[in-house]
Write an enzyme that holds these catalytic residues in place. Sequence first.
Site, PDB file in Angstrom:
ATOM      1  N   LYS A 106      19.326  46.104  14.402  1.00 47.87           N
ATOM      2  CA  LYS A 106      19.686  46.152  15.829  1.00 47.87           C
ATOM      3  C   LYS A 106      18.644  45.385  16.651  1.00 47.87           C
ATOM      4  O   LYS A 106      17.464  45.715  16.628  1.00 47.87           O
ATOM      5  CB  LYS A 106      19.755  47.622  16.285  1.00 47.87           C
ATOM      6  CG  LYS A 106      19.929  47.824  17.792  1.00 47.87           C
ATOM      7  CD  LYS A 106      20.106  49.303  18.143  1.00 47.87           C
ATOM      8  CE  LYS A 106      20.066  49.537  19.647  1.00 47.87           C
ATOM      9  NZ  LYS A 106      20.198  50.967  20.013  1.00 47.87           N
ATOM     10  N   LYS A 160      20.133  54.948  31.940  1.00 50.29           N
ATOM     11  CA  LYS A 160      19.191  55.949  31.446  1.00 50.29           C
ATOM     12  C   LYS A 160      18.340  56.478  32.596  1.00 50.29           C
ATOM     13  O   LYS A 160      18.125  55.772  33.583  1.00 50.29           O
ATOM     14  CB  LYS A 160      18.233  55.297  30.424  1.00 50.29           C
ATOM     15  CG  LYS A 160      18.824  55.018  29.070  1.00 50.29           C
ATOM     16  CD  LYS A 160      17.781  54.381  28.157  1.00 50.29           C
ATOM     17  CE  LYS A 160      18.352  54.063  26.795  1.00 50.29           C
ATOM     18  NZ  LYS A 160      18.742  55.225  26.008  1.00 50.29           N
ATOM     19  N   ASP A 200      13.837  48.636  21.481  1.00 53.44           N
ATOM     20  CA  ASP A 200      15.167  48.875  20.908  1.00 53.44           C
ATOM     21  C   ASP A 200      15.621  47.738  19.984  1.00 53.44           C
ATOM     22  O   ASP A 200      16.724  47.771  19.449  1.00 53.44           O
ATOM     23  CB  ASP A 200      16.178  49.079  22.051  1.00 53.44           C
ATOM     24  CG  ASP A 200      17.291  50.046  21.669  1.00 53.44           C
ATOM     25  OD1 ASP A 200      17.136  50.757  20.662  1.00 53.44           O
ATOM     26  OD2 ASP A 200      18.316  50.071  22.375  1.00 53.44           O
ATOM     27  N   ASP A 243      25.633  53.562  27.077  1.00 53.30           N
ATOM     28  CA  ASP A 243      24.294  53.681  26.474  1.00 53.30           C
ATOM     29  C   ASP A 243      24.372  53.804  24.946  1.00 53.30           C
ATOM     30  O   ASP A 243      23.360  53.664  24.259  1.00 53.30           O
ATOM     31  CB  ASP A 243      23.558  54.888  27.082  1.00 53.30           C
ATOM     32  CG  ASP A 243      22.067  54.865  26.797  1.00 53.30           C
ATOM     33  OD1 ASP A 243      21.569  53.815  26.349  1.00 53.30           O
ATOM     34  OD2 ASP A 243      21.407  55.890  27.032  1.00 53.30           O
ATOM     35  N   ARG A 261      25.530  50.760  18.298  1.00 50.82           N
ATOM     36  CA  ARG A 261      26.606  50.832  17.297  1.00 50.82           C
ATOM     37  C   ARG A 261      27.672  49.751  17.521  1.00 50.82           C
ATOM     38  O   ARG A 261      28.331  49.333  16.577  1.00 50.82           O
ATOM     39  CB  ARG A 261      27.203  52.250  17.306  1.00 50.82           C
ATOM     40  CG  ARG A 261      27.773  52.675  18.628  1.00 50.82           C
ATOM     41  CD  ARG A 261      27.984  54.184  18.728  1.00 50.82           C
ATOM     42  NE  ARG A 261      26.746  54.912  18.985  1.00 50.82           N
ATOM     43  CZ  ARG A 261      26.641  56.241  19.034  1.00 50.82           C
ATOM     44  NH1 ARG A 261      27.708  56.984  18.853  1.00 50.82           N
ATOM     45  NH2 ARG A 261      25.493  56.825  19.271  1.00 50.82           N
TER      46      ARG A 261
HETATM   47  N1  BES Z   1      18.420  52.970  22.036  1.00 46.81           N
HETATM   48  C1  BES Z   1      18.959  54.256  22.194  1.00 46.81           C
HETATM   49  C2  BES Z   1      18.409  55.263  21.197  1.00 46.81           C
HETATM   50  C3  BES Z   1      16.955  55.615  21.354  1.00 46.81           C
HETATM   51  C4  BES Z   1      16.584  56.723  22.073  1.00 46.81           C
HETATM   52  C5  BES Z   1      16.008  54.870  20.722  1.00 46.81           C
HETATM   53  C6  BES Z   1      15.254  57.051  22.182  1.00 46.81           C
HETATM   54  C7  BES Z   1      14.686  55.194  20.838  1.00 46.81           C
HETATM   55  C8  BES Z   1      14.307  56.298  21.563  1.00 46.81           C
HETATM   56  C9  BES Z   1      20.483  54.222  22.031  1.00 46.81           C
HETATM   57  O1  BES Z   1      21.075  53.049  22.400  1.00 46.81           O
HETATM   58  C10 BES Z   1      21.029  55.307  22.889  1.00 46.81           C
HETATM   59  O2  BES Z   1      20.821  55.259  24.056  1.00 46.81           O
HETATM   60  N2  BES Z   1      21.714  56.250  22.286  1.00 46.81           N
HETATM   61  C11 BES Z   1      22.254  57.367  22.987  1.00 46.81           C
HETATM   62  C12 BES Z   1      23.608  57.678  22.427  1.00 46.81           C
HETATM   63  C13 BES Z   1      24.381  58.693  23.214  1.00 46.81           C
HETATM   64  C14 BES Z   1      24.770  58.127  24.560  1.00 46.81           C
HETATM   65  C15 BES Z   1      25.617  59.085  22.442  1.00 46.81           C
HETATM   66  C16 BES Z   1      21.298  58.549  22.800  1.00 46.81           C
HETATM   67  O3  BES Z   1      20.765  58.727  21.715  1.00 46.81           O
HETATM   68  O4  BES Z   1      21.092  59.257  23.772  1.00 46.81           O
HETATM   69 ZN    ZN Z   2      19.846  51.319  22.269  1.00 47.51          ZN
HETATM   70 ZN    ZN Z   3      21.484  52.978  24.499  1.00 49.83          ZN
END
Ligand code: BES
Ligand code: ZN
Ligand code: ZN
Length: 501
Positions: free
Chosen positions: A267, A279, A290, A349, A353
């Site tokens: 990624k 966020k 990221d 967010d 994926r």
């Molecule tokens: N990049 C984030 C995941 C992340 C969170 C990486 C904290 C490093 C530290 C990812 O893109 C994300 O935001 N995922 C969400 C998914 C949710 C909206 C289903 C998450 O984990 O909150």
């Molecule tokens: Zn992310």
């Molecule tokens: Zn995200």
Amino acid sequence: MSKPIRVVLRKSTETSTLVVYASKGKKSGTPSTAKLGPGIQKLLEVAHKDGAFHGDKKEALFFRHCKADGHENVLFIGLGEKPTAECFRVAAAVTLAALKAHKVTSAGVLGDSIIKQVKDGAHALQALAEGFMLSVYEFNEMKTKRASDAKKAELEEISVLFAGAPSAAYGKAVERATVLAECQNFARRLGDLPSSHLTPTHLAEETIKAAKGTKLKVTVWDEARIKKERFGGLMFVAQGSDEPPRFIIMEYNGAPKSKKPVCFVGKGLTFDSGGISIKPSQSMEEMKYDMCGGATVIGTMLALAKLNAKVNAIAYVPATENMPGGSAAKPGDIYYARNGKTVEVFNTDAEGRLILGDALAYACEQKPAVILDAATLTGAILVSLGNTHTGVFSRDEKLLKKLQAASDTTGELIWPMPLTDFHRDDMKGIHADLCNISSGRLAGSSTAAAFLEEFISDGIPWAHFDIAGTAWNQHGRYLYCPRKGASGVMVRTFVEFAENY
Ligand code: BES
Ligand code: ZN
Ligand code: ZN
């Protein structure tokens, strides 16, 4: 960047500061180490009797001007009981910290006190050398006045001292450590660079630059090509940003053409604001990391090439920003992915994926032997595993065993996580084939993995590594990692896996 440190082997035990490694002694005995001269042996015995040194992990005891057996200074470093390779990585960090604290700028370590502690001396020496080189990494290239510039005298080299000629295997071990640490540090640097200086375009340029002079072939797709190739997920995420996306392809041929490649997908989200599902501002600055999955697979490919590995390998890195610009995708929007499936996006967010789905589908079209992906995919993996273990998702037991073996060798901890039909069922769409967030609220890392699985063709072994917790070091748990910053996790494990697949 931080100055690297050289580890050299020498056929002589002459040095003004001698570093001696010792494991924890049994109850009343002195800490266990190699055969020492009478002067140093005496120091160790007295130190132990006084309760000053037991050979515990992270222990250090420095004797200045002790003039023991011809050495001006002696430094004892503890390894703990039955030391593993990881103990040597930690011991290397403790050594450098002690030498720095005592303002020592040149030192030699007693080779026998490393190799005599374990069954596989070369492996321990490799770990120690990795520890030295990983410990000196510092992201300071954007400071106009660097701490390291202030003091001129710095440790630039560590010698490993042997009374006789060091075996060729030890030389190989140090060479291997040098490549692995260099490539892991390269991955760290990509993770630490801010999004102002590491856009998708820069990430591609850095990759091309780093691959110069190696056998790697790097191809970069621009926005037009990505669109033409129907990477709907990557385009969907990129449309909210002024920065154009990139798709980075790295190819390495170290085995006959007939051998199917090991494929890596990472990624490459150079900044994740969350998009329209923005966020919270707390710690949002960390979302520059990221792209660490991408950095890991780029570092892995560089290492495979530099090690001349006898394997064919490919890496794919979909790279973009996730921003809430005027043309950003909105919750509820639906797109067509590379594999023809439709996806409704309820939360912008959950973008990693989407870009990985296209890359994984494309990877499957190339019919590789196996696919491993690495991604800072979910915050939920931090809740489950913290910053120590990388979560691994796969339904392939044979593959999991091989991954565990690789992780056991490199010391990078992994933990198998559930991926089942329950999780898959949670990702069904209402108005499209799939939804990008789960209809249930829990097990967020598993449902994310189940979403990725929708892009894997039948019969291709695949494992997903959620490195959201481990790609960013904090709390100072790993002494050979920066206290806060990118860790470069999984480069060593991916290399080890590919070489043995
Ligand atoms: N990049 C984030 C995941 C992340 C969170 C990486 C904290 C490093 C530290 C990812 O893109 C994300 O935001 N995922 C969400 C998914 C949710 C909206 C289903 C998450 O984990 O909150
Ligand atoms: Zn992310
Ligand atoms: Zn995200």
